[in-house]
Design an enzyme around this catalytic site. Structure first.
Site, short mmCIF file in Angstrom:
data_model
loop_
_atom_site.label_atom_id
_atom_site.label_comp_id
_atom_site.label_asym_id
_atom_site.label_seq_id
_atom_site.Cartn_x
_atom_site.Cartn_y
_atom_site.Cartn_z
N LYS A 80 0.88 -1.18 0.00
CA LYS A 80 0.00 0.00 0.00
C LYS A 80 0.91 1.22 0.00
CE LYS A 80 -4.55 0.62 0.44
NZ LYS A 80 -5.66 -0.19 0.00
N GLY A 179 -22.87 4.79 3.35
CA GLY A 179 -22.02 5.25 2.25
C GLY A 179 -22.54 4.75 0.92
N GLY A 181 -21.48 5.60 -2.20
CA GLY A 181 -20.54 6.05 -3.23
C GLY A 181 -20.42 4.99 -4.31
N VAL A 183 -19.10 1.92 -4.48
CA VAL A 183 -19.48 0.55 -4.15
C VAL A 183 -20.89 0.50 -3.56
CG1 VAL A 183 -18.90 -1.50 -2.80
CG2 VAL A 183 -17.07 -0.07 -3.72
P1 NAD Z 1 -16.47 6.35 -2.36
O1 NAD Z 1 -15.61 7.45 -1.87
O2 NAD Z 1 -16.93 6.33 -3.76
O3 NAD Z 1 -17.79 6.23 -1.45
C1 NAD Z 1 -17.80 6.44 -0.08
C2 NAD Z 1 -19.11 7.14 0.24
O4 NAD Z 1 -19.24 7.24 1.66
C3 NAD Z 1 -19.18 8.54 -0.32
O5 NAD Z 1 -20.41 8.72 -1.00
C4 NAD Z 1 -19.09 9.43 0.93
O6 NAD Z 1 -19.81 10.64 0.78
C5 NAD Z 1 -19.71 8.53 1.96
N1 NAD Z 1 -19.37 8.82 3.35
C6 NAD Z 1 -18.20 9.29 3.87
N2 NAD Z 1 -18.28 9.41 5.20
C7 NAD Z 1 -19.52 8.98 5.54
C8 NAD Z 1 -20.21 8.85 6.77
N3 NAD Z 1 -19.64 9.19 7.94
N4 NAD Z 1 -21.48 8.39 6.75
C9 NAD Z 1 -22.09 8.07 5.60
N5 NAD Z 1 -21.48 8.18 4.39
C10 NAD Z 1 -20.21 8.62 4.37
O7 NAD Z 1 -15.68 5.00 -2.00
P2 NAD Z 1 -15.95 3.56 -2.58
O8 NAD Z 1 -15.04 3.32 -3.72
O9 NAD Z 1 -17.40 3.35 -2.73
O10 NAD Z 1 -15.40 2.65 -1.39
C11 NAD Z 1 -16.15 2.55 -0.18
C12 NAD Z 1 -15.27 1.87 0.87
O11 NAD Z 1 -14.91 0.56 0.41
C13 NAD Z 1 -13.96 2.61 1.15
O12 NAD Z 1 -13.65 2.44 2.50
C14 NAD Z 1 -12.94 1.85 0.29
O13 NAD Z 1 -11.64 1.92 0.83
C15 NAD Z 1 -13.48 0.43 0.36
N6 NAD Z 1 -13.14 -0.40 -0.79
C16 NAD Z 1 -13.46 0.04 -2.04
C17 NAD Z 1 -13.14 -0.75 -3.16
C18 NAD Z 1 -13.50 -0.33 -4.54
O14 NAD Z 1 -13.38 -1.15 -5.47
N7 NAD Z 1 -13.95 0.90 -4.75
C19 NAD Z 1 -12.50 -2.00 -2.95
C20 NAD Z 1 -12.22 -2.41 -1.66
C21 NAD Z 1 -12.54 -1.60 -0.58
#
Ligand code: NAD
Length: 369
Positions: A80, A179, A181, A183
């Site tokens: 990482k 969240g 976003g 995912v």
């Molecule tokens: P993203 O940034 O697109 O979505 C995260 C969402 O959470 C955003 O809409 C944000 O506004 C919201 N958020 C932030 N703080 C919040 C809170 N306190 N309460 C409610 N909502 C809140 O990220 P993502 O790509 O969807 O990933 C989500 C999580 O999964 C992250 O922790 C990421 O590290 C993990 N992850 C993602 C992937 C991937 O393929 N994208 C893979 C493995 C792990």
């Protein structure tokens, strides 16, 4: 701060600090274990309050990647990187190229991918100076692994409800997603199509509204979503949301989400078990992203990716059954299973630790330089 004595340090093979005077880059790369292959993992950009916080994050996240890739049967180790800075204010193409040079200087022991605060465009800047970048394939999602992460999570949730509730779909079950976003939104869509009742919260009013309008997600206040009465809680926003304060207040029987490092401390796995809550270890159930990135590098067909993602079900069921038998937390069992896979490979050392070539597009970019 002493690296070797820190509780987040776990025999990491490499921890290196990078600084570029011209762009102001301050970054750390950590490679936890390369027994199965090079340390592949996201490059996170975040305004850490101090260097210690950045170091701890990169140590914890790289260790999680070792387990995640091992459990997913990938020929990859755990790595990482973190860039200390605010992605909205401090990021520039030159900074990302400087980060690419830093990655390159590790000779392939670390291969960067997308993470919080970085996107495919940033990775493409990095790829202009190093082949050790992945997740930028020119596929229908533009290299974004989120659809695979959401699908793997969905597969895992179905396995968890089969195990716990004896049902073969989420139809009629209540799922609370923290969240919405990349995912969370896609997970909500898969669940809705399966017949689940989906609740959601997001600090972004735009993301919440989008999920409500397009998917019929029922909005919940951000302060309440963790404590909703639901069958499944899916943390898909932040790490460390499950701790001594929140766990006693949870009202879901199953926790299964995408966020990395959902447990604030290893003790929280036992707290969840003691409350009878089935916790699906994050590094097992959110492996869809790294599986996707791996297949982007190979140029695999979509059917191959789906088949690999389906393996999340088998892994999770094995962990849940072992945990039922031994009484250990699912987190501890999943770590032990990952270590078994690594140890088996260590006994047959051919191939471990080889730098893999980057995906075909990155190779072409490198060759063109
Ligand atoms: P993203 O940034 O697109 O979505 C995260 C969402 O959470 C955003 O809409 C944000 O506004 C919201 N958020 C932030 N703080 C919040 C809170 N306190 N309460 C409610 N909502 C809140 O990220 P993502 O790509 O969807 O990933 C989500 C999580 O999964 C992250 O922790 C990421 O590290 C993990 N992850 C993602 C992937 C991937 O393929 N994208 C893979 C493995 C792990």
């Amino acid at each position: 701060m002493s690296v070797f004595l820190d509780s987040a340090y776990d025999n990491h093979e490499l921890v290196t600090f990078g600084h570029d005077r011209a762009t102001g880059l301050r970054a750390i790369i950590a490679v936890h274990n390369t027994t199965l292959g090079p340390g592949v993992g996201g490059c996170r950009m975040y305004p850490y309050p101090d260097d210690d916080a950045a170091l701890r994050d990169v140590l914890r996240l790289s260790r999680g990647m070792t387990y995640k890739s091992a459990l997913a049967d990938l020929p990859l180790g755990g790595g990482k990187s973190v860039i200390i800075g605010n992605p909205r204010e401090d990021k520039s193409p030159a900074l990302m190229r400087a980060m690419g040079e830093f990655v390159h200087s590790q000779g392939g022991r670390y291969v960067a991918a997308e993470d919080s605060g970085t996107g495919v465009e940033d990775l493409r800047e990095m790829a202009s100076v190093t082949p050790y970048v992945s997740g930028i394939a020119d596929n229908e999602h533009g290299g974004d692994p989120s659809p695979s992460t959401a699908y793997g999570l969905f597969v895992g949730i179905r396995a968890a409800v089969a195990h716990r509730l004896g049902v073969d779909s989420t139809s009629g079950l209540r799922v609370a997603i923290q969240g919405l976003g990349h995912v969370g939104f896609l997970l909500a869509r898969l669940l809705r199509d399966d017949g689940a009742i989906v609740y959601g919260a997001d600090v972004s009013a735009i993301n919440l509204q989008r999920a409500a309008d397009l998917l019929g997600v029922i909005p919940v206040d951000v302060d309440d979503i963790l404590f909703c009465e639901a069958d499944i809680l899916a943390p898909c926003a932040l790490g460390a949301v499950l701790d001594e304060q929140t766990i006693p207040r949870l009202r879901s029987g199953i926790v299964a989400g995408a966020a990395n490092n959902q447990l604030a401390t290893p003790l929280d796995a036992a707290r969840l078990r003691d409350r009878g809550i089935l916790y699906c270890p994050d590094f097992l159930i959110n492996a869809g992203g790294i599986i996707d990135v791996h297949h982007q590098r190979l140029g695999s067909a979509e059917t191959e990716v789906r088949a690999h993602l389906a393996g999340i079900e088998k892994n999770l069921l094995e962990v849940l059954q072992r945990s039922d038998r031994s009484g250990e937390s699912t987190d501890a069992v999943a770590e032990a299973l990952a270590m078994e896979k690594i140890d088996r490979r260590r006994d047959r050392p051919e191939g471990g630790g080889r730098p893999l070539l980057a995906d075909p597009e990155t190779r072409r970019a490198a060759a063109a330089r």
